[in-house]
Design a protein around this motif. Structure first.
Motif, PDB file in Angstrom:
ATOM      1  N   HIS A   1       0.826  -1.205   0.000  1.00 34.51           N
ATOM      2  CA  HIS A   1       0.000   0.000   0.000  1.00 34.51           C
ATOM      3  C   HIS A   1       0.866   1.263   0.000  1.00 34.51           C
ATOM      4  O   HIS A   1       0.618   2.197  -0.766  1.00 34.51           O
ATOM      5  N   GLU A   2       1.886   1.288   0.847  1.00 34.54           N
ATOM      6  CA  GLU A   2       2.785   2.451   0.899  1.00 34.54           C
ATOM      7  C   GLU A   2       3.534   2.625  -0.419  1.00 34.54           C
ATOM      8  O   GLU A   2       3.712   3.748  -0.902  1.00 34.54           O
ATOM      9  N   ALA A   3       3.960   1.511  -1.009  1.00 35.10           N
ATOM     10  CA  ALA A   3       4.666   1.576  -2.293  1.00 35.10           C
ATOM     11  C   ALA A   3       3.744   2.118  -3.381  1.00 35.10           C
ATOM     12  O   ALA A   3       4.151   2.952  -4.196  1.00 35.10           O
ATOM     13  N   LEU A   4       2.503   1.672  -3.367  1.00 33.67           N
ATOM     14  CA  LEU A   4       1.540   2.164  -4.346  1.00 33.67           C
ATOM     15  C   LEU A   4       1.304   3.661  -4.175  1.00 33.67           C
ATOM     16  O   LEU A   4       1.266   4.414  -5.158  1.00 33.67           O
ATOM     17  N   LEU A   5       1.189   4.114  -2.937  1.00 32.71           N
ATOM     18  CA  LEU A   5       1.020   5.557  -2.697  1.00 32.71           C
ATOM     19  C   LEU A   5       2.234   6.344  -3.180  1.00 32.71           C
ATOM     20  O   LEU A   5       2.087   7.425  -3.763  1.00 32.71           O
ATOM     21  N   ARG A   6       3.422   5.804  -2.945  1.00 33.98           N
ATOM     22  CA  ARG A   6       4.640   6.471  -3.421  1.00 33.98           C
ATOM     23  C   ARG A   6       4.635   6.552  -4.952  1.00 33.98           C
ATOM     24  O   ARG A   6       4.933   7.593  -5.533  1.00 33.98           O
ATOM     25  N   ALA A   7       4.281   5.448  -5.589  1.00 34.53           N
ATOM     26  CA  ALA A   7       4.233   5.425  -7.047  1.00 34.53           C
ATOM     27  C   ALA A   7       3.196   6.411  -7.580  1.00 34.53           C
ATOM     28  O   ALA A   7       3.456   7.118  -8.563  1.00 34.53           O
ATOM     29  N   LEU A   8       2.051   6.481  -6.935  1.00 34.40           N
ATOM     30  CA  LEU A   8       1.018   7.428  -7.362  1.00 34.40           C
ATOM     31  C   LEU A   8       1.487   8.871  -7.224  1.00 34.40           C
ATOM     32  O   LEU A   8       1.183   9.719  -8.063  1.00 34.40           O
ATOM     33  N   THR A   9       2.250   9.143  -6.173  1.00 36.70           N
ATOM     34  CA  THR A   9       2.808  10.490  -5.995  1.00 36.70           C
ATOM     35  C   THR A   9       3.742  10.820  -7.156  1.00 36.70           C
ATOM     36  O   THR A   9       3.665  11.913  -7.741  1.00 36.70           O
ATOM     37  N   TYR A  10       4.608   9.878  -7.499  1.00 39.96           N
ATOM     38  CA  TYR A  10       5.503  10.078  -8.646  1.00 39.96           C
ATOM     39  C   TYR A  10       4.697  10.246  -9.935  1.00 39.96           C
ATOM     40  O   TYR A  10       4.990  11.122 -10.754  1.00 39.96           O
ATOM     41  N   HIS A  11       3.699   9.401 -10.107  1.00 36.98           N
ATOM     42  CA  HIS A  11       2.871   9.420 -11.308  1.00 36.98           C
ATOM     43  C   HIS A  11       2.213  10.785 -11.488  1.00 36.98           C
ATOM     44  O   HIS A  11       2.289  11.390 -12.551  1.00 36.98           O
ATOM     45  N   LYS A  12       1.587  11.266 -10.415  1.00 35.19           N
ATOM     46  CA  LYS A  12       0.897  12.562 -10.482  1.00 35.19           C
ATOM     47  C   LYS A  12       1.855  13.718 -10.716  1.00 35.19           C
ATOM     48  O   LYS A  12       1.487  14.733 -11.305  1.00 35.19           O
ATOM     49  N   ALA A  13       3.103  13.569 -10.251  1.00 37.25           N
ATOM     50  CA  ALA A  13       4.112  14.622 -10.427  1.00 37.25           C
ATOM     51  C   ALA A  13       4.783  14.553 -11.802  1.00 37.25           C
ATOM     52  O   ALA A  13       5.611  15.403 -12.125  1.00 37.25           O
ATOM     53  N   GLY A  14       4.428  13.540 -12.588  1.00 31.33           N
ATOM     54  CA  GLY A  14       5.020  13.407 -13.914  1.00 31.33           C
ATOM     55  C   GLY A  14       6.321  12.628 -13.939  1.00 31.33           C
ATOM     56  O   GLY A  14       6.988  12.566 -14.972  1.00 31.33           O
ATOM     57  N   ASN A  15       6.687  12.032 -12.832  1.00 31.80           N
ATOM     58  CA  ASN A  15       7.899  11.211 -12.769  1.00 31.80           C
ATOM     59  C   ASN A  15       7.487   9.777 -13.126  1.00 31.80           C
ATOM     60  O   ASN A  15       7.445   8.891 -12.283  1.00 31.80           O
ATOM     61  N   PHE A  16       7.199   9.584 -14.413  1.00 28.64           N
ATOM     62  CA  PHE A  16       6.632   8.326 -14.869  1.00 28.64           C
ATOM     63  C   PHE A  16       7.605   7.158 -14.768  1.00 28.64           C
ATOM     64  O   PHE A  16       7.191   6.032 -14.497  1.00 28.64           O
ATOM     65  N   LYS A  17       8.866   7.420 -14.983  1.00 29.04           N
ATOM     66  CA  LYS A  17       9.859   6.349 -14.917  1.00 29.04           C
ATOM     67  C   LYS A  17       9.905   5.741 -13.510  1.00 29.04           C
ATOM     68  O   LYS A  17       9.887   4.515 -13.353  1.00 29.04           O
ATOM     69  N   SER A  18       9.951   6.586 -12.498  1.00 29.57           N
ATOM     70  CA  SER A  18       9.987   6.088 -11.113  1.00 29.57           C
ATOM     71  C   SER A  18       8.684   5.397 -10.744  1.00 29.57           C
ATOM     72  O   SER A  18       8.693   4.349 -10.095  1.00 29.57           O
ATOM     73  N   ALA A  19       7.573   5.981 -11.167  1.00 26.25           N
ATOM     74  CA  ALA A  19       6.275   5.384 -10.875  1.00 26.25           C
ATOM     75  C   ALA A  19       6.162   4.013 -11.519  1.00 26.25           C
ATOM     76  O   ALA A  19       5.771   3.035 -10.867  1.00 26.25           O
ATOM     77  N   GLU A  20       6.533   3.920 -12.781  1.00 24.97           N
ATOM     78  CA  GLU A  20       6.405   2.658 -13.503  1.00 24.97           C
ATOM     79  C   GLU A  20       7.296   1.583 -12.900  1.00 24.97           C
ATOM     80  O   GLU A  20       6.914   0.426 -12.807  1.00 24.97           O
ATOM     81  N   LYS A  21       8.475   1.957 -12.438  1.00 26.97           N
ATOM     82  CA  LYS A  21       9.369   0.993 -11.797  1.00 26.97           C
ATOM     83  C   LYS A  21       8.727   0.422 -10.533  1.00 26.97           C
ATOM     84  O   LYS A  21       8.765  -0.790 -10.294  1.00 26.97           O
ATOM     85  N   ILE A  22       8.114   1.278  -9.742  1.00 22.71           N
ATOM     86  CA  ILE A  22       7.459   0.792  -8.519  1.00 22.71           C
ATOM     87  C   ILE A  22       6.257  -0.072  -8.870  1.00 22.71           C
ATOM     88  O   ILE A  22       6.056  -1.138  -8.266  1.00 22.71           O
ATOM     89  N   TYR A  23       5.457   0.337  -9.866  1.00 23.86           N
ATOM     90  CA  TYR A  23       4.323  -0.492 -10.284  1.00 23.86           C
ATOM     91  C   TYR A  23       4.818  -1.875 -10.705  1.00 23.86           C
ATOM     92  O   TYR A  23       4.234  -2.890 -10.345  1.00 23.86           O
TER      93      TYR A  23
END
Length: 124
Positions: A22-44
């Motif tokens: 859950h925490e990892a998903l929230l972190r990824a969503l934060t990156y996703h919303k900020a436009g840091n797609f590479k970091s978000a996609e890695k966590i997903y």
């Protein structure tokens, strides 16, 4: 329908931290919303590797893939998310949008019809 429960959630390594799924998903969503797609996609991807029954991970990866125009891969990922949890109307909606962009109107129509079966009052 959601096919896993809280007992199935794994810990995910994000950088040097070990986070709950859950925490990892929230972190990824934060990156996703900020436009840091590479970091978000890695966590997903990491979430999905640790818990292949996570519907959110392929679904959200599919949105990123769509953002970059990888329609076929996005469709595959979005369909995977739906296969894991078909009760979320917004999953069907976004798959329908991507299918329309890919010229697959009959499949898109099915997605939009599925939305009404799940939630007749859905509005996007």
């Amino acid at each position: 329908m959601n096919k896993f429960n809280d007992n199935d959630m794994k810990n995910i390594k994000v950088g040097l931290e070990l986070l709950s799924e859950h925490e990892a998903l929230l972190r990824a969503l934060t990156y996703h919303k900020a436009g840091n797609f590479k970091s978000a996609e890695k966590i997903y991807r990491d979430i999905y590797i640790e818990n292949p029954r996570s519907a959110d991970a392929p679904y959200l990866s599919g949105l990123i893939l769509y953002h970059f125009g990888a329609l076929a891969t996005a469709i595959y990922a979005l369909k995977r998310g739906i296969a894991l949890d078909d009760s979320r109307a917004h999953y069907h909606y976004n798959l329908g949008v991507v299918l329309l962009d890919d010229g697959k109107t009959a499949e898109a129509k099915e997605c939009f019809q599925n939305i009404l079966k799940i939630n007749p009052f859905f509005a996007q």
